[in-house]
Design a protein around this motif. Structure first.
Motif, PDB file in Angstrom:
ATOM      1  N   ASP A 100      -4.608   4.197  -4.173  1.00 43.59           N
ATOM      2  CA  ASP A 100      -4.866   5.535  -3.881  1.00 43.59           C
ATOM      3  C   ASP A 100      -4.829   5.983  -2.379  1.00 43.59           C
ATOM      4  O   ASP A 100      -4.564   7.105  -1.553  1.00 43.59           O
ATOM      5  CB  ASP A 100      -6.310   5.817  -4.039  1.00 43.59           C
ATOM      6  N   ASN A 102      10.899   7.664  -9.420  1.00 43.04           N
ATOM      7  CA  ASN A 102      10.469   8.276 -11.086  1.00 43.04           C
ATOM      8  C   ASN A 102      11.342   9.666 -11.745  1.00 43.04           C
ATOM      9  O   ASN A 102      11.045  10.488 -11.330  1.00 43.04           O
ATOM     10  CB  ASN A 102       9.071   8.891 -10.352  1.00 43.04           C
ATOM     11  N   ASN A 124       6.043   4.366  -5.109  1.00 42.88           N
ATOM     12  CA  ASN A 124       4.961   4.124  -6.380  1.00 42.88           C
ATOM     13  C   ASN A 124       3.658   4.866  -6.573  1.00 42.88           C
ATOM     14  O   ASN A 124       3.103   3.932  -6.778  1.00 42.88           O
ATOM     15  CB  ASN A 124       5.003   2.825  -5.858  1.00 42.88           C
ATOM     16  N   ASN A 125       3.499   5.965  -5.098  1.00 47.49           N
ATOM     17  CA  ASN A 125       2.371   6.903  -5.777  1.00 47.49           C
ATOM     18  C   ASN A 125       2.904   7.865  -6.073  1.00 47.49           C
ATOM     19  O   ASN A 125       1.769   9.292  -5.708  1.00 47.49           O
ATOM     20  CB  ASN A 125       1.872   6.714  -4.489  1.00 47.49           C
ATOM     21  N   TYR A 126       3.135   7.665  -6.830  1.00 49.37           N
ATOM     22  CA  TYR A 126       4.144   9.302  -7.551  1.00 49.37           C
ATOM     23  C   TYR A 126       3.187   9.904  -8.492  1.00 49.37           C
ATOM     24  O   TYR A 126       2.731   8.589  -9.545  1.00 49.37           O
ATOM     25  CB  TYR A 126       5.278   9.674  -7.837  1.00 49.37           C
ATOM     26  N   GLN A 127       2.835  10.975  -9.012  1.00 52.10           N
ATOM     27  CA  GLN A 127       1.987  11.478  -9.911  1.00 52.10           C
ATOM     28  C   GLN A 127       2.472  13.211 -10.308  1.00 52.10           C
ATOM     29  O   GLN A 127       3.431  13.795  -9.427  1.00 52.10           O
ATOM     30  CB  GLN A 127       0.900  11.794  -9.166  1.00 52.10           C
ATOM     31  N   LYS A 184       1.683   0.200  -4.812  1.00 52.24           N
ATOM     32  CA  LYS A 184       0.723   1.099  -5.312  1.00 52.24           C
ATOM     33  C   LYS A 184      -0.470   1.385  -4.821  1.00 52.24           C
ATOM     34  O   LYS A 184      -1.415   0.322  -4.505  1.00 52.24           O
ATOM     35  CB  LYS A 184       0.953   1.454  -6.055  1.00 52.24           C
ATOM     36  N   ARG A 189      -1.313   6.770  -1.255  1.00 50.31           N
ATOM     37  CA  ARG A 189      -1.341   8.403  -1.348  1.00 50.31           C
ATOM     38  C   ARG A 189      -1.505   8.857  -0.673  1.00 50.31           C
ATOM     39  O   ARG A 189      -0.960  10.496  -0.256  1.00 50.31           O
ATOM     40  CB  ARG A 189      -1.596   8.429  -2.562  1.00 50.31           C
TER      41      ARG A 189
END
Length: 361
Positions: free
Chosen positions: A233, A295, A258-261, A231, A236
């Motif tokens: 920034d 997710n 591991n970087n889903y929003q 994870k 992403r």
């Protein structure tokens, strides 16, 4: 059924149509069995390929096996080997213990030279052996180095054998990967870290993943897959950049695992909607499934439905339906049509979901 009956010089995509004809027959649709038998009679004549053998056995039993044996046995000797299917005959015997399948074939072969040709063909190969599952041994450092030394572009590592490894050995493998100068060997080391998390800072992986021309450099794809365990920034940011620049950015989808929003489902839907053919859609599906498997999000409904309607791969459609159901967004319309799906596992899944819904109603 018209599509099933059409001339086709290969069997690509015909399993689903064959299963659908079988389903119609079981449901009492008039003429379904006749369509199957009529199409089968054309096999190997004027460009008609052989398919639907399993469906023929399901409907006609031993008589169907004899029919298929005769068709294959009529082929020139040099072509018969492509249709050797002892495994199918053995499976049929296991499912029909009241019939001595090989004795029946032998009897038919005595009066039919074509069936004798077929029987000789399947008896020329050894039956499948039964293997006892042995205890899974974790990789050693030497095992991994041996795989790297083989320098095979199709090398793979099994997660079950990585799971029990000594953490110190995994760290040694990571150091070897970072120090490796040969691109092919480095690729294989990186494959290892697709299956387990890289034990150090991900900065070197990110640097590799940022390289250009992923189609010409497998190392980029392996680095991206290794990054999927992290994870960050910056990870992403790289993903969104690639999503914006590539029409079908399937190689970079796993960066979102591991970087889903919140709101990313809309981004994924837009990517799916760019796809203008089945092959593009199929390139995307594994990554989309991996993202939503990691997710849970009710917003998965739109992108997963787009995948469902846009492709015909039964294995991936099963995962799509399962994810829609687990997120509570599987529509009644899709659930109803699954009862008529050509894939048996999907039909079973639809029944299970219906039973679950009735139980809580």
């Amino acid at each position: 059924m018209k599509k099933f009956s059409a001339k086709k010089q290969n069997d690509y995509g015909m399993d689903q149509l064959s299963d659908l004809v079988l389903y119609f027959h079981r449901e009492g649709v008039v003429g379904a069995k006749e369509v199957l038998l009529k199409r089968f009679e054309k096999t190997f004549n004027n460009g008609y390929e052989l398919y639907a053998r399993d469906v023929l056995l399901e409907i006609e039993g031993m008589a169907g096996l004899i029919m298929a044996a005769e068709k294959v046995g009529q082929l020139p000797e040099q072509e018969r080997a492509d249709y050797e299917d002892r495994w199918r005959v053995d499976d049929f015997q296991k499912e029909n213990k009241s019939v001595d399948v090989y004795a029946e074939l032998t009897k038919a072969a005595e009066v039919n030279p074509a069936i004798k040709n077929y029987l000789d063909l399947i008896l020329s190969v050894e039956p499948r052996k039964k293997y006892r599952r042995s205890k899974i041994a974790p990789y050693t450092l030497a095992d991994v180095e041996e795989i790297v030394d083989e320098d095979d572009r199709f090398s793979r590592f099994w997660p079950s054998r990585i799971a029990g490894m000594n953490p110190a050995d995994i760290e040694k493998i990571a150091r070897l990967a970072l120090a490796e100068k040969d691109d092919n060997r480095k690729d294989i080391y990186l494959l290892f870290f697709d299956k387990t998390k890289f034990p150090f800072d991900y900065a070197p992986l990110l640097e590799m993943a940022r390289q250009k021309s992923i189609k010409k450099n497998r190392q980029i794809l392996h680095a991206v897959n290794a990054l999927s365990h992290f994870k960050g920034d910056d990870i992403r940011t790289l993903a969104l950049k690639k999503f914006a620049r590539k029409k079908t950015p399937w190689e970079y989808l796993r960066l979102l695992i591991n970087n889903y929003q919140a709101g990313d489902a809309k981004i994924l839907l837009e990517i799916i909607q760019r796809s203008d053919n089945f092959h593009h859609m199929h390139d995307l599906v594994a990554g989309i499934i991996d993202i939503f498997a990691a997710n849970p999000d009710p917003e998965c409904k739109a992108p997963l439905e787009a995948m469902y309607y846009g492709m015909n791969c039964a294995i991936h459609r099963w995962s799509v339906i399962d994810l829609l159901n687990r997120n509570g967004v599987l529509s009644g319309e899709i659930l109803e049509e699954l009862a008529y799906d050509t894939d048996e596992d999907l039909r079973k899944l639809s029944l299970r979901i219906k039973h679950q819904r009735k139980a809580v109603a």
